[in-house]
Motif scaffolding. Structure first.
Motif, PDB file in Angstrom:
ATOM      1  N   ASN A 291       0.889  -1.189  -0.016  1.00 39.16           N
ATOM      2  CA  ASN A 291       0.094   0.035  -0.028  1.00 39.16           C
ATOM      3  C   ASN A 291       0.910   1.534   0.120  1.00 39.16           C
ATOM      4  O   ASN A 291       0.417   2.331  -0.101  1.00 39.16           O
ATOM      5  N   ILE A 292       2.162   0.989   0.024  1.00 39.72           N
ATOM      6  CA  ILE A 292       2.899   2.339   0.064  1.00 39.72           C
ATOM      7  C   ILE A 292       3.028   2.957  -1.339  1.00 39.72           C
ATOM      8  O   ILE A 292       3.369   2.206  -2.519  1.00 39.72           O
ATOM      9  N   THR A 293       2.833   4.203  -1.553  1.00 37.36           N
ATOM     10  CA  THR A 293       3.113   4.991  -2.772  1.00 37.36           C
ATOM     11  C   THR A 293       4.214   5.915  -2.758  1.00 37.36           C
ATOM     12  O   THR A 293       4.564   6.387  -3.798  1.00 37.36           O
TER      13      THR A 293
ATOM     14  N   GLU B 173      12.645  15.581 -17.152  1.00 42.69           N
ATOM     15  CA  GLU B 173      11.635  16.618 -16.788  1.00 42.69           C
ATOM     16  C   GLU B 173      10.048  16.051 -16.188  1.00 42.69           C
ATOM     17  O   GLU B 173       9.807  16.326 -15.168  1.00 42.69           O
ATOM     18  N   PRO B 174       9.695  14.891 -16.983  1.00 42.70           N
ATOM     19  CA  PRO B 174       8.383  14.379 -16.589  1.00 42.70           C
ATOM     20  C   PRO B 174       8.500  13.743 -15.048  1.00 42.70           C
ATOM     21  O   PRO B 174       7.567  13.463 -14.709  1.00 42.70           O
ATOM     22  N   TYR B 175       9.724  13.408 -14.780  1.00 41.58           N
ATOM     23  CA  TYR B 175       9.719  12.383 -13.476  1.00 41.58           C
ATOM     24  C   TYR B 175      10.161  13.511 -12.321  1.00 41.58           C
ATOM     25  O   TYR B 175      10.228  12.811 -11.208  1.00 41.58           O
ATOM     26  N   LEU B 176      10.158  14.560 -12.537  1.00 40.77           N
ATOM     27  CA  LEU B 176      10.693  15.384 -11.428  1.00 40.77           C
ATOM     28  C   LEU B 176       9.377  15.875 -10.594  1.00 40.77           C
ATOM     29  O   LEU B 176       8.586  16.544 -11.185  1.00 40.77           O
ATOM     30  N   ILE B 177       9.828  16.164  -9.245  1.00 36.81           N
ATOM     31  CA  ILE B 177       8.923  16.848  -8.342  1.00 36.81           C
ATOM     32  C   ILE B 177       9.741  17.778  -7.603  1.00 36.81           C
ATOM     33  O   ILE B 177      11.036  17.395  -7.159  1.00 36.81           O
ATOM     34  N   HIS B 178       8.946  18.758  -6.890  1.00 32.38           N
ATOM     35  CA  HIS B 178       9.680  19.841  -6.365  1.00 32.38           C
ATOM     36  C   HIS B 178       9.947  19.225  -4.720  1.00 32.38           C
ATOM     37  O   HIS B 178       8.899  18.928  -3.985  1.00 32.38           O
ATOM     38  N   THR B 179      11.121  19.425  -4.146  1.00 29.24           N
ATOM     39  CA  THR B 179      11.208  19.032  -2.901  1.00 29.24           C
ATOM     40  C   THR B 179      12.016  20.039  -2.244  1.00 29.24           C
ATOM     41  O   THR B 179      12.258  20.130  -1.035  1.00 29.24           O
TER      42      THR B 179
ATOM     43  N   HIS C 191       8.162   8.636  -5.719  1.00 27.95           N
ATOM     44  CA  HIS C 191       6.558   8.220  -5.752  1.00 27.95           C
ATOM     45  C   HIS C 191       6.763   6.812  -6.557  1.00 27.95           C
ATOM     46  O   HIS C 191       7.202   6.821  -7.456  1.00 27.95           O
ATOM     47  N   VAL C 192       6.223   5.856  -5.878  1.00 28.79           N
ATOM     48  CA  VAL C 192       6.494   4.435  -6.611  1.00 28.79           C
ATOM     49  C   VAL C 192       5.263   3.576  -6.462  1.00 28.79           C
ATOM     50  O   VAL C 192       4.203   4.018  -6.126  1.00 28.79           O
ATOM     51  N   ARG C 193       5.455   2.589  -7.241  1.00 27.04           N
ATOM     52  CA  ARG C 193       4.090   1.549  -7.382  1.00 27.04           C
ATOM     53  C   ARG C 193       4.826   0.182  -7.020  1.00 27.04           C
ATOM     54  O   ARG C 193       5.738  -0.067  -7.714  1.00 27.04           O
TER      55      ARG C 193
ATOM     56  N   TYR D  77       9.703  -1.732  -6.022  1.00 24.76           N
ATOM     57  CA  TYR D  77       8.904  -0.789  -6.341  1.00 24.76           C
ATOM     58  C   TYR D  77       9.553  -0.025  -7.700  1.00 24.76           C
ATOM     59  O   TYR D  77      10.711   0.078  -7.750  1.00 24.76           O
ATOM     60  N   TYR D  78       8.492   0.266  -8.468  1.00 22.17           N
ATOM     61  CA  TYR D  78       8.786   1.010  -9.611  1.00 22.17           C
ATOM     62  C   TYR D  78       8.544   2.535  -9.415  1.00 22.17           C
ATOM     63  O   TYR D  78       7.453   2.907  -8.974  1.00 22.17           O
ATOM     64  N   VAL D  79       9.901   3.262  -9.742  1.00 23.98           N
ATOM     65  CA  VAL D  79       9.773   4.535  -9.440  1.00 23.98           C
ATOM     66  C   VAL D  79       8.736   5.376 -10.448  1.00 23.98           C
ATOM     67  O   VAL D  79       9.267   5.162 -11.841  1.00 23.98           O
ATOM     68  N   GLN D  80       7.878   6.252 -10.183  1.00 21.83           N
ATOM     69  CA  GLN D  80       7.232   6.835 -11.259  1.00 21.83           C
ATOM     70  C   GLN D  80       7.440   8.443 -11.332  1.00 21.83           C
ATOM     71  O   GLN D  80       7.360   9.407 -12.173  1.00 21.83           O
ATOM     72  N   ALA D  81       8.122   8.916 -10.020  1.00 22.58           N
ATOM     73  CA  ALA D  81       8.633  10.369  -9.947  1.00 22.58           C
ATOM     74  C   ALA D  81       9.496  10.461  -8.757  1.00 22.58           C
ATOM     75  O   ALA D  81       9.503   9.626  -7.836  1.00 22.58           O
ATOM     76  N   VAL D  82      10.241  11.525  -8.876  1.00 19.90           N
ATOM     77  CA  VAL D  82      11.341  11.576  -7.762  1.00 19.90           C
ATOM     78  C   VAL D  82      11.599  12.944  -7.501  1.00 19.90           C
ATOM     79  O   VAL D  82      11.131  14.083  -8.397  1.00 19.90           O
TER      80      VAL D  82
END
Length: 444
Positions: free
Chosen positions: A49-51, A123-129, A147-149, A161-166
């Motif tokens: 259940n971890i995302t 760029e599509p994989y980046l999130i602001h931290t 952010h994982v699946r 876990y497959y990474v969807q965004a970092v």
């Protein structure tokens, strides 16, 4: 009866450590000793259940066979996800956590600062931290918010876990964090230098750091089908090179000083390249060998290998089930157990210069063949002769390449002429590899 009992006592005394090692391996591989899953997350959330995972990378990124993802291990510090039975109206929960997890990160993220790669693809994989993504580097010591699946793995109890965004957080503001950052930048700098040397630089990068993203795929396959896959693995050859080079430089300072410099050089190389099963085996064996020699002892090499194996599985027990671990120990065991037998044959049919190499190659092939056949379903019969031909060439390539890197870093203007020399050696090296790869394998 007394004689038989004495012989039994002598046998146990002489080969006790070998018997103990064999029994422990048998218990592990038959499942009687359960190796607990090393990748285990302690959190109030169920692993599936971890995302979101927040944590620090603790392993070198290793590209998978498809080239689309890199596999890394992380230590987890926090998790986010939803509670069970709340999928229709999910309640997002944040939890502090501990333990480790296996992640598959998109290649575009890992390669975002690698030379010759498409930087815009990240760029599509980046999130602001809050940290600058321009300084992002996916290496040991770097902290991220992933952010994982979750995907259940057939080989592990825990999902991978497959990474969807970092989101890049950065390196710890500590001495160890600064050292990790330095190592990451040093490895990136090496990639930049060797990228300009083309396929030759890619092979040299694999030999120096274990990074295979610039190694020609066709050449890697030819090494495998020629029975030479072990040459591309970081192992004792690399440690022997750095230890010997350091000992030669420090030879004027006495035996103890020379040994200390050799150990320092070896530890630096392992720190830079990262710990792999074959490299950790080589490091433990090297340190044990040096320690007993400094004490004036001359133990049997096979006994020393058994002690190395026992220490190895105490340090990293999960290595037991990795192919590189099994092939590495099997090859050395084959050399140590059969060398005396095959020496008697090889010294009769070949000059002394190559006779020892023949017996070592045969011994390694005999012990690794069952593993190769069980895993791949085939055996490369040309591997024995191929090792004799290619091993000296790879040693020359590795030595000249390492010296050329040092010269290039000190005097960048030499990069182009030295690159021409390295590519010439590369051409000479891959020709026999290509020839031996044409020998049909024996399928089972």
């Amino acid at each position: 009866m007394v004689i038989s009992r004495n012989r039994a006592v002598i046998f146990v005394h002489e080969y006790g450590i070998c018997l103990i090692t064999g029994v422990i391996l048998l218990l592990f591989y038959t499942g009687n000793i359960i190796n607990s899953d090393s990748c285990f997350i302690r959190s109030i959330l169920e692993p599936r259940n971890i995302t979101v995972l927040t944590g620090k990378i603790i392993s070198n990124p290793v590209r998978n066979y498809s080239g689309q993802y890199y596999r890394v291990n992380i230590t987890v510090s926090a998790t986010e996800g939803f509670l069970p039975r709340q999928r229709e109206n999910p309640v997002v929960v944040y939890s502090e956590a501990s333990g480790t997890a296996v992640l598959y990160i998109p290649a575009a993220v890992v390669e975002s600062r690698y030379p010759g790669k498409l930087y815009s693809a990240v760029e599509p994989y980046l999130i602001h931290t809050g940290s600058s993504n321009s300084s992002m580097i996916v290496e040991c010591g770097a902290r991220f918010r992933f952010h994982v699946r979750a995907v259940q793995s057939a080989m592990q109890k825990m999902p991978v876990y497959y990474v969807q965004a970092v989101g890049f957080i950065g390196f710890d503001n500590t001495v160890t964090g600064a050292i990790a950052r330095f190592r990451a930048e040093l490895r990136l700098k090496l990639k930049c230098v060797l990228y300009n040397w083309g396929p030759a630089g890619g092979l040299l990068l694999a030999l120096l750091s274990g990074a295979g993203e610039y190694t020609d795929t066709a050449i890697s396959e030819e090494f495998k089908y020629a029975g030479l896959a072990h040459i591309l693995a970081l192992s004792g050859m690399h440690l022997a090179f750095f230890a010997g080079m350091a000992a030669a430089v420090a030879s004027g300072g006495g035996r103890i000083f020379s040994s200390a410099v050799s150990v320092a050089a070896v530890l630096f190389f392992v720190w830079f390249a990262g710990v792999t099963p074959s490299l950790l085996r080589a490091l433990i064996f090297f340190l044990l060998n040096m320690m007993v020699r400094l004490c004036g002892l001359k133990p049997s090499q096979i006994k020393l290998l058994c002690v190395t194996l026992l220490l190895h599985i105490c340090i990293v027990p999960e290595h037991l089930f990795q192919l590189s671990f099994q092939l590495s120990y099997a090859a050395l065991a084959g050399i140590f157990c059969t060398k005396e037998i095959f020496d008697k044959i090889s010294f009769r049919i070949a000059p002394p210069v190559i006779a020892s190499g023949i017996s070592s190659s045969v011994g390694a092939q005999v012990f690794t063949a069952p593993i190769t056949m069980a895993v791949f379903g085939w055996f490369a019969p040309g591997g024995i002769v191929a090792s004799l031909v290619v091993s000296p060439l790879i040693s020359i390539f590795f030595t000249v390449g390492t010296a050329s890197i040092a010269c290039t870093l000190m005097c960048p203007v030499l990069q182009e002429p030295l690159g021409a020399i390295i590519n010439l050696l590369y051409t000479i090296l891959v020709f026999p590899v290509h020839c031996f790869a044409q020998i049909p394998v024996l399928e089972f």
